[in-house]
Design a protein around this motif. Structure first.
Motif, PDB file in Angstrom:
ATOM      1  N   TYR A  75      72.482  43.149  34.090  1.00 33.58           N
ATOM      2  CA  TYR A  75      73.517  42.323  33.458  1.00 33.58           C
ATOM      3  C   TYR A  75      74.645  42.073  34.451  1.00 33.58           C
ATOM      4  O   TYR A  75      75.144  40.949  34.582  1.00 33.58           O
ATOM      5  CB  TYR A  75      74.071  43.006  32.206  1.00 33.58           C
ATOM      6  N   ARG A  76      75.041  43.123  35.154  1.00 33.73           N
ATOM      7  CA  ARG A  76      76.133  42.979  36.116  1.00 33.73           C
ATOM      8  C   ARG A  76      75.735  42.037  37.253  1.00 33.73           C
ATOM      9  O   ARG A  76      76.511  41.181  37.666  1.00 33.73           O
ATOM     10  CB  ARG A  76      76.517  44.348  36.680  1.00 33.73           C
ATOM     11  N   LYS A  77      74.524  42.193  37.772  1.00 36.62           N
ATOM     12  CA  LYS A  77      74.083  41.359  38.883  1.00 36.62           C
ATOM     13  C   LYS A  77      73.937  39.888  38.477  1.00 36.62           C
ATOM     14  O   LYS A  77      74.145  38.985  39.288  1.00 36.62           O
ATOM     15  CB  LYS A  77      72.746  41.868  39.433  1.00 36.62           C
ATOM     16  N   LEU A  78      73.550  39.652  37.237  1.00 29.11           N
ATOM     17  CA  LEU A  78      73.320  38.282  36.766  1.00 29.11           C
ATOM     18  C   LEU A  78      74.536  37.702  36.045  1.00 29.11           C
ATOM     19  O   LEU A  78      74.457  36.607  35.492  1.00 29.11           O
ATOM     20  CB  LEU A  78      72.104  38.253  35.835  1.00 29.11           C
ATOM     21  N   TYR A  79      75.647  38.437  36.041  1.00 32.34           N
ATOM     22  CA  TYR A  79      76.833  38.041  35.280  1.00 32.34           C
ATOM     23  C   TYR A  79      77.279  36.617  35.605  1.00 32.34           C
ATOM     24  O   TYR A  79      77.588  35.829  34.707  1.00 32.34           O
ATOM     25  CB  TYR A  79      77.969  39.026  35.542  1.00 32.34           C
ATOM     26  N   SER A  80      77.330  36.283  36.885  1.00 34.08           N
ATOM     27  CA  SER A  80      77.795  34.941  37.257  1.00 34.08           C
ATOM     28  C   SER A  80      76.848  33.860  36.742  1.00 34.08           C
ATOM     29  O   SER A  80      77.277  32.764  36.366  1.00 34.08           O
ATOM     30  CB  SER A  80      77.949  34.823  38.777  1.00 34.08           C
ATOM     31  N   LEU A  81      75.540  34.165  36.681  1.00 35.94           N
ATOM     32  CA  LEU A  81      74.585  33.198  36.140  1.00 35.94           C
ATOM     33  C   LEU A  81      74.703  33.083  34.626  1.00 35.94           C
ATOM     34  O   LEU A  81      74.493  32.006  34.058  1.00 35.94           O
ATOM     35  CB  LEU A  81      73.155  33.584  36.512  1.00 35.94           C
ATOM     36  N   ILE A  82      75.035  34.202  33.968  1.00 30.98           N
ATOM     37  CA  ILE A  82      75.231  34.172  32.515  1.00 30.98           C
ATOM     38  C   ILE A  82      76.373  33.223  32.167  1.00 30.98           C
ATOM     39  O   ILE A  82      76.328  32.503  31.159  1.00 30.98           O
ATOM     40  CB  ILE A  82      75.518  35.591  31.981  1.00 30.98           C
ATOM     41  N   GLN A  83      77.400  33.180  33.020  1.00 24.71           N
ATOM     42  CA  GLN A  83      78.552  32.319  32.789  1.00 24.71           C
ATOM     43  C   GLN A  83      78.318  30.871  33.250  1.00 24.71           C
ATOM     44  O   GLN A  83      79.124  29.992  32.972  1.00 24.71           O
ATOM     45  CB  GLN A  83      79.783  32.868  33.533  1.00 24.71           C
ATOM     46  N   THR A  84      77.219  30.632  33.955  1.00 19.45           N
ATOM     47  CA  THR A  84      76.941  29.304  34.517  1.00 19.45           C
ATOM     48  C   THR A  84      76.448  28.342  33.432  1.00 19.45           C
ATOM     49  O   THR A  84      75.556  28.691  32.651  1.00 19.45           O
ATOM     50  CB  THR A  84      75.867  29.411  35.621  1.00 19.45           C
ATOM     51  N   PRO A  85      77.010  27.120  33.350  1.00 13.69           N
ATOM     52  CA  PRO A  85      76.536  26.131  32.371  1.00 13.69           C
ATOM     53  C   PRO A  85      75.047  25.847  32.547  1.00 13.69           C
ATOM     54  O   PRO A  85      74.547  25.786  33.678  1.00 13.69           O
ATOM     55  CB  PRO A  85      77.378  24.883  32.689  1.00 13.69           C
ATOM     56  N   ALA A  86      74.345  25.682  31.438  1.00 15.24           N
ATOM     57  CA  ALA A  86      72.889  25.505  31.470  1.00 15.24           C
ATOM     58  C   ALA A  86      72.461  24.295  32.295  1.00 15.24           C
ATOM     59  O   ALA A  86      71.392  24.314  32.924  1.00 15.24           O
ATOM     60  CB  ALA A  86      72.350  25.382  30.047  1.00 15.24           C
ATOM     61  N   GLU A  87      73.282  23.244  32.336  1.00 13.47           N
ATOM     62  CA  GLU A  87      72.902  22.033  33.057  1.00 13.47           C
ATOM     63  C   GLU A  87      72.976  22.192  34.578  1.00 13.47           C
ATOM     64  O   GLU A  87      72.547  21.300  35.329  1.00 13.47           O
ATOM     65  CB  GLU A  87      73.784  20.854  32.624  1.00 13.47           C
ATOM     66  N   THR A  88      73.485  23.313  35.044  1.00 10.98           N
ATOM     67  CA  THR A  88      73.634  23.525  36.494  1.00 10.98           C
ATOM     68  C   THR A  88      72.284  23.624  37.191  1.00 10.98           C
ATOM     69  O   THR A  88      72.105  23.128  38.304  1.00 10.98           O
ATOM     70  CB  THR A  88      74.451  24.804  36.767  1.00 10.98           C
ATOM     71  N   TYR A  89      71.333  24.272  36.550  1.00  6.33           N
ATOM     72  CA  TYR A  89      70.012  24.478  37.157  1.00  6.33           C
ATOM     73  C   TYR A  89      68.905  24.040  36.204  1.00  6.33           C
ATOM     74  O   TYR A  89      69.110  23.929  34.989  1.00  6.33           O
ATOM     75  CB  TYR A  89      69.805  25.950  37.536  1.00  6.33           C
ATOM     76  N   HIS A  90      67.733  23.841  36.811  1.00  7.16           N
ATOM     77  CA  HIS A  90      66.540  23.504  36.033  1.00  7.16           C
ATOM     78  C   HIS A  90      65.558  24.678  36.043  1.00  7.16           C
ATOM     79  O   HIS A  90      64.859  24.904  35.070  1.00  7.16           O
ATOM     80  CB  HIS A  90      65.865  22.259  36.612  1.00  7.16           C
ATOM     81  N   ARG A  91      65.553  25.400  37.161  1.00  3.32           N
ATOM     82  CA  ARG A  91      64.625  26.529  37.263  1.00  3.32           C
ATOM     83  C   ARG A  91      65.215  27.620  38.143  1.00  3.32           C
ATOM     84  O   ARG A  91      66.060  27.369  39.010  1.00  3.32           O
ATOM     85  CB  ARG A  91      63.262  26.097  37.794  1.00  3.32           C
ATOM     86  N   ILE A  92      64.738  28.847  37.907  1.00  5.23           N
ATOM     87  CA  ILE A  92      65.046  30.003  38.738  1.00  5.23           C
ATOM     88  C   ILE A  92      63.761  30.460  39.410  1.00  5.23           C
ATOM     89  O   ILE A  92      62.703  30.517  38.774  1.00  5.23           O
ATOM     90  CB  ILE A  92      65.631  31.171  37.905  1.00  5.23           C
ATOM     91  N   VAL A  93      63.841  30.785  40.688  1.00  5.45           N
ATOM     92  CA  VAL A  93      62.692  31.236  41.467  1.00  5.45           C
ATOM     93  C   VAL A  93      62.994  32.633  41.991  1.00  5.45           C
ATOM     94  O   VAL A  93      64.060  32.872  42.571  1.00  5.45           O
ATOM     95  CB  VAL A  93      62.417  30.282  42.650  1.00  5.45           C
ATOM     96  N   SER A  94      62.071  33.574  41.762  1.00  8.06           N
ATOM     97  CA  SER A  94      62.273  34.940  42.248  1.00  8.06           C
ATOM     98  C   SER A  94      60.923  35.575  42.543  1.00  8.06           C
ATOM     99  O   SER A  94      59.875  34.928  42.428  1.00  8.06           O
ATOM    100  CB  SER A  94      63.063  35.770  41.228  1.00  8.06           C
TER     101      SER A  94
END
Length: 293
Positions: free
Chosen positions: A35-54
């Motif tokens: 949760y802490r590591k992904l915190y900035s992504l949790i706050q990111t508006p959904a329209e910012t990205y289409h996909r996540i690659v890992s």
């Protein structure tokens, strides 16, 4: 309590007093250090990205957390791994099962081609995609870990604790590194769950020079990552009996190591619970299979 923050519980284990930062209670799927590591992504508006690659292991806690985040944001999630066993393909369990149910698209590559394919993932991501390194080991993790450090500092001031030791296990060392950087007057204690001490320092140095207040504790016995050990199961069982369940990979190794050094550590000990409890289902199956529990 503010949403996304966690409480601190007083915890007695083997007749010694500890405190536990209950990050495992933040969210059933997005919990702990993920949760802490992904915190900035949790706050990111959904329209910012289409996909996540890992990429990474097929029972990774980070994989499951990213899958949960992508489901909430309605993002595609593409995940690369080495080949998974046939029995697991036929009947997925644990983190893999849940991540696939959330829509994760799994891409298997041969062990020989794995490093090469991982090296190409970032360049293949595309404009509307975000590449997240294994375990969330990236500078994007700093925002959430800084927030964790702020909560710890406020708790320390409120309770008038002069000498504080913050304990957190390490895979890539991202959480320990950023905690130590944000809390220069606190000792941050960790241990290497993957590889050796030199490997952990190498992983941290991708982020910057190792903070002087970051101490890497050494275990007197060499353990292989994610392998079942009788001593780890015994600590897991005792911790759970004492009132808190921890994960069977990182936490049991951290506690096993910490207990070897605890007599020489001065001050208050605050253990940051890094979550990952859903993965215990698969690990407990392995312990049963090995006849260790």
């Amino acid at each position: 309590m503010k949403k996304g923050s966690s409480r601190v519980d007083r915890f007695v284990f083997r007749d010694r007093h500890y405190y536990v930062k209950r990050d495992d209670l933040i969210d059933p799927l997005l919990s702990g250090n993920k949760y802490r590591k992904l915190y900035s992504l949790i706050q990111t508006p959904a329209e910012t990205y289409h996909r996540i690659v890992s990429y990474g292991g097929t029972q990774s806690n980070a994989m499951l957390s990213i899958a949960a985040l992508c489901q909430k944001k309605e993002w595609e999630f593409h995940y690369t791994s080495k080949p998974i066993p046939q029995y697991l393909k036929k009947k997925p369990t644990g983190n893999l099962k849940m991540a696939l149910e959330m829509g994760m698209q799994l891409h298997e590559v041969t062990a020989d081609d794995y490093e090469k394919e991982v090296g190409l993932l970032k360049s293949k991501a595309g404009d509307s995609s975000l590449f997240v390194p294994q375990g969330g080991a990236d500078a994007l993790a700093q925002t959430g870990i800084d927030q964790l450090a702020k909560e710890i500092h406020q708790w320390q001031l409120k309770n008038r604790i002069e000498k504080l030791n913050v304990v957190t296990p390490s895979g890539t060392g991202t959480t320990a590194y950023y905690l130590a950087a944000a809390l220069p007057d606190v000792a941050v204690l960790t241990t290497h769950s993957v590889g050796d001490k030199a490997y952990l320092i190498q992983q941290m140095e991708v982020l910057g020079a190792k903070p002087v207040n970051l101490r890497i504790l050494q275990n007197e016995k060499k353990h292989h990552f994610a392998k079942p050990y009788a001593e780890f199961f015994e600590i897991y069982r005792e911790l759970k009996h004492a009132g808190i369940e921890f994960d069977l990979i990182y936490a049991t190794h951290m506690w096993h190591t910490l207990l070897q050094h605890v007599e020489s550590i001065e001050g208050t000990l605050l253990y940051v619970h890094s979550g990952g409890l859903i993965g215990n289902e698969t690990m407990l199956d392995r312990y049963h299979h090995k006849g260790l529990c």
